[in-house]
Design an enzyme around this catalytic site. Structure first.
Site, PDB file in Angstrom:
ATOM      1  N   ASN A 131     -60.695  37.799 -53.950  1.00  0.00           N
ATOM      2  CA  ASN A 131     -60.499  39.182 -54.418  1.00  0.00           C
ATOM      3  C   ASN A 131     -61.812  39.967 -54.217  1.00  0.00           C
ATOM      4  OD1 ASN A 131     -60.515  41.479 -56.144  1.00  0.00           O
ATOM      5  ND2 ASN A 131     -58.863  40.593 -57.370  1.00  0.00           N
ATOM      6  N   LYS A 165     -63.427  41.598 -57.279  1.00  0.00           N
ATOM      7  CA  LYS A 165     -64.128  40.658 -58.160  1.00  0.00           C
ATOM      8  C   LYS A 165     -65.447  40.233 -57.521  1.00  0.00           C
ATOM      9  CE  LYS A 165     -60.238  38.303 -60.431  1.00  0.00           C
ATOM     10  NZ  LYS A 165     -59.616  36.990 -60.592  1.00  0.00           N
ATOM     11  N   ASP A 197     -60.866  33.979 -63.832  1.00  0.00           N
ATOM     12  CA  ASP A 197     -59.451  34.284 -64.024  1.00  0.00           C
ATOM     13  C   ASP A 197     -59.384  35.334 -65.112  1.00  0.00           C
ATOM     14  OD1 ASP A 197     -56.822  33.440 -62.863  1.00  0.00           O
ATOM     15  OD2 ASP A 197     -56.312  33.446 -64.982  1.00  0.00           O
ATOM     16  N   SER A 198     -58.652  36.387 -64.828  1.00  0.00           N
ATOM     17  CA  SER A 198     -58.692  37.527 -65.741  1.00  0.00           C
ATOM     18  C   SER A 198     -57.352  38.235 -65.756  1.00  0.00           C
ATOM     19  CB  SER A 198     -59.798  38.486 -65.307  1.00  0.00           C
ATOM     20  OG  SER A 198     -59.762  38.698 -63.913  1.00  0.00           O
ATOM     21  N   PHE A 215     -60.627  48.692 -60.118  1.00  0.00           N
ATOM     22  CA  PHE A 215     -59.439  48.197 -59.430  1.00  0.00           C
ATOM     23  C   PHE A 215     -58.365  47.882 -60.463  1.00  0.00           C
ATOM     24  CE2 PHE A 215     -59.623  43.557 -60.329  1.00  0.00           C
ATOM     25  CZ  PHE A 215     -60.888  43.476 -60.888  1.00  0.00           C
ATOM     26  N   ASP A 252     -57.665  49.371 -64.149  1.00  0.00           N
ATOM     27  CA  ASP A 252     -58.768  50.224 -64.629  1.00  0.00           C
ATOM     28  C   ASP A 252     -58.371  51.689 -64.864  1.00  0.00           C
ATOM     29  OD1 ASP A 252     -60.953  48.479 -65.013  1.00  0.00           O
ATOM     30  OD2 ASP A 252     -61.353  48.408 -62.871  1.00  0.00           O
ATOM     31  N   LYS A 274     -69.392  50.032 -66.265  1.00  0.00           N
ATOM     32  CA  LYS A 274     -68.268  49.136 -66.572  1.00  0.00           C
ATOM     33  C   LYS A 274     -68.792  47.731 -66.892  1.00  0.00           C
ATOM     34  CE  LYS A 274     -64.186  46.862 -64.687  1.00  0.00           C
ATOM     35  NZ  LYS A 274     -63.322  46.584 -63.527  1.00  0.00           N
ATOM     36  N   HIS A 310     -65.018  42.881 -69.904  1.00  0.00           N
ATOM     37  CA  HIS A 310     -64.676  41.461 -70.102  1.00  0.00           C
ATOM     38  C   HIS A 310     -65.466  40.581 -69.140  1.00  0.00           C
ATOM     39  CE1 HIS A 310     -62.360  43.377 -67.040  1.00  0.00           C
ATOM     40  NE2 HIS A 310     -61.609  42.346 -66.727  1.00  0.00           N
TER      41      HIS A 310
HETATM   42  P1  IMP Z   1     -56.351  36.828 -61.141  1.00  0.00           P
HETATM   43  O1  IMP Z   1     -56.807  36.884 -59.722  1.00  0.00           O
HETATM   44  O2  IMP Z   1     -55.182  35.934 -61.362  1.00  0.00           O
HETATM   45  O3  IMP Z   1     -57.479  36.560 -62.080  1.00  0.00           O
HETATM   46  O4  IMP Z   1     -55.795  38.284 -61.405  1.00  0.00           O
HETATM   47  C1  IMP Z   1     -56.390  39.179 -62.253  1.00  0.00           C
HETATM   48  C2  IMP Z   1     -55.575  40.481 -62.283  1.00  0.00           C
HETATM   49  O5  IMP Z   1     -55.867  41.107 -63.537  1.00  0.00           O
HETATM   50  C3  IMP Z   1     -56.010  41.448 -61.199  1.00  0.00           C
HETATM   51  O6  IMP Z   1     -55.136  41.433 -60.132  1.00  0.00           O
HETATM   52  C4  IMP Z   1     -55.972  42.786 -61.908  1.00  0.00           C
HETATM   53  O7  IMP Z   1     -54.696  43.304 -61.796  1.00  0.00           O
HETATM   54  C5  IMP Z   1     -56.221  42.445 -63.365  1.00  0.00           C
HETATM   55  N1  IMP Z   1     -57.641  42.638 -63.691  1.00  0.00           N
HETATM   56  C6  IMP Z   1     -58.585  41.659 -63.913  1.00  0.00           C
HETATM   57  N2  IMP Z   1     -59.778  42.199 -64.157  1.00  0.00           N
HETATM   58  C7  IMP Z   1     -59.612  43.522 -64.055  1.00  0.00           C
HETATM   59  C8  IMP Z   1     -60.524  44.600 -64.183  1.00  0.00           C
HETATM   60  O8  IMP Z   1     -61.742  44.448 -64.365  1.00  0.00           O
HETATM   61  N3  IMP Z   1     -59.982  45.828 -64.026  1.00  0.00           N
HETATM   62  C9  IMP Z   1     -58.662  46.040 -63.780  1.00  0.00           C
HETATM   63  N4  IMP Z   1     -57.782  45.068 -63.630  1.00  0.00           N
HETATM   64  C10 IMP Z   1     -58.254  43.805 -63.776  1.00  0.00           C
END
Ligand code: IMP
Length: 214
Positions: free
Chosen positions: A19, A22, A83-84, A166, A169, A189, A194
């Site tokens: 990503n 990220k 992971d977020s 992204f 946000d 930010k 987080h």
């Molecule tokens: P992961 O790749 O499974 O961790 O997906 C995380 C998803 O959570 C991302 O595709 C975003 O949609 C959302 N996300 C995580 N961090 C953020 C952030 O900092 N801002 C906005 N969306 C976030």
């Protein structure tokens, strides 16, 4: 389990993600913190192995990604996986670990955002709370593991605002702030997010580990 950094004068960090948002945020945070480390993307070791994110916790998925990359790293490498997601109070924490595929497998950020706005349409002001959550997993090639957690509370707006950031946000306004995280600069930010909060815990731990061996 804690990592042993014995004899490491120079660290090689590998970000276990493809990503680009990220990667940019994590690299900026590491640069601003002045951590003495080479920071690589998975391209440096032939690409990110395919990982099925089927765990029901952020930590579980972050560890899976970090372990998969750690298996490809040199001995002095460390894999760092994020992971977020966004957790909505009125939806009992959903979409949570499913945030990236909220609007379906392979959905774009725009489609996920549009779905969240739609699903929250009927929620009155005062019932629109949520949080961003980030779990950062660190895994060494020897299998040593650690997870750092960060979150930020906010309110979900009805209309997108701002061009930065992204994902979700544009509708996320942190508690105590007038602007969404998409209206903030990258460093504004990072100071409250987080990911920034999890990263500060990681940096605190890594510098403590370093000072033990110096
Ligand atoms: P992961 O790749 O499974 O961790 O997906 C995380 C998803 O959570 C991302 O595709 C975003 O949609 C959302 N996300 C995580 N961090 C953020 C952030 O900092 N801002 C906005 N969306 C976030």
């Amino acid at each position: 389990m804690s990592l042993t950094l014995r004899g490491w004068m120079w660290m090689k960090l590998y970000l276990a993600t493809t990503n680009l948002h990220k990667i940019e945020e994590l690299k900026n945070m590491l640069r601003e913190a002045g951590l003495e480390a080479e920071v690589h993307t998975p391209i440096a070791v032939g690409g990110m192995p395919e990982v099925i994110e089927d765990q029901d916790s952020f930590s579980g998925n972050a560890l899976k990604k970090a372990r998969a990359l750690a298996a490809l790293l040199p001995e002095d490498g460390l894999a760092l996986a994020d992971d977020s997601g966004i957790c909505i109070d009125a939806f009992e924490g959903a979409p949570g670990v499913y945030s990236a595929r909220y609007a379906g497998e392979g959905a774009s950020d725009e489609e996920n955002l549009a779905k969240l706005i739609r699903e929250m349409e009927s929620l009155p002001d005062g019932s629109r709370g949520g949080r961003f959550v980030c779990h950062l997993a660190v895994v060494s090639p020897r299998g040593e593991e650690h997870v750092f957690e960060g979150e930020i509370l906010g309110e979900i707006l009805r209309e997108p605002r701002g061009e930065g950031g992204f994902g979700y946000d544009p509708v996320f306004r942190p508690v105590g702030h007038d602007r969404t995280t998409a209206e903030m600069s990258a460093s504004e930010k990072a100071a409250i997010s987080h990911r920034g909060n999890a990263m500060r815990k990681f940096l605190g731990w890594i510098s403590a580990s370093y000072s033990k061996v110096q």
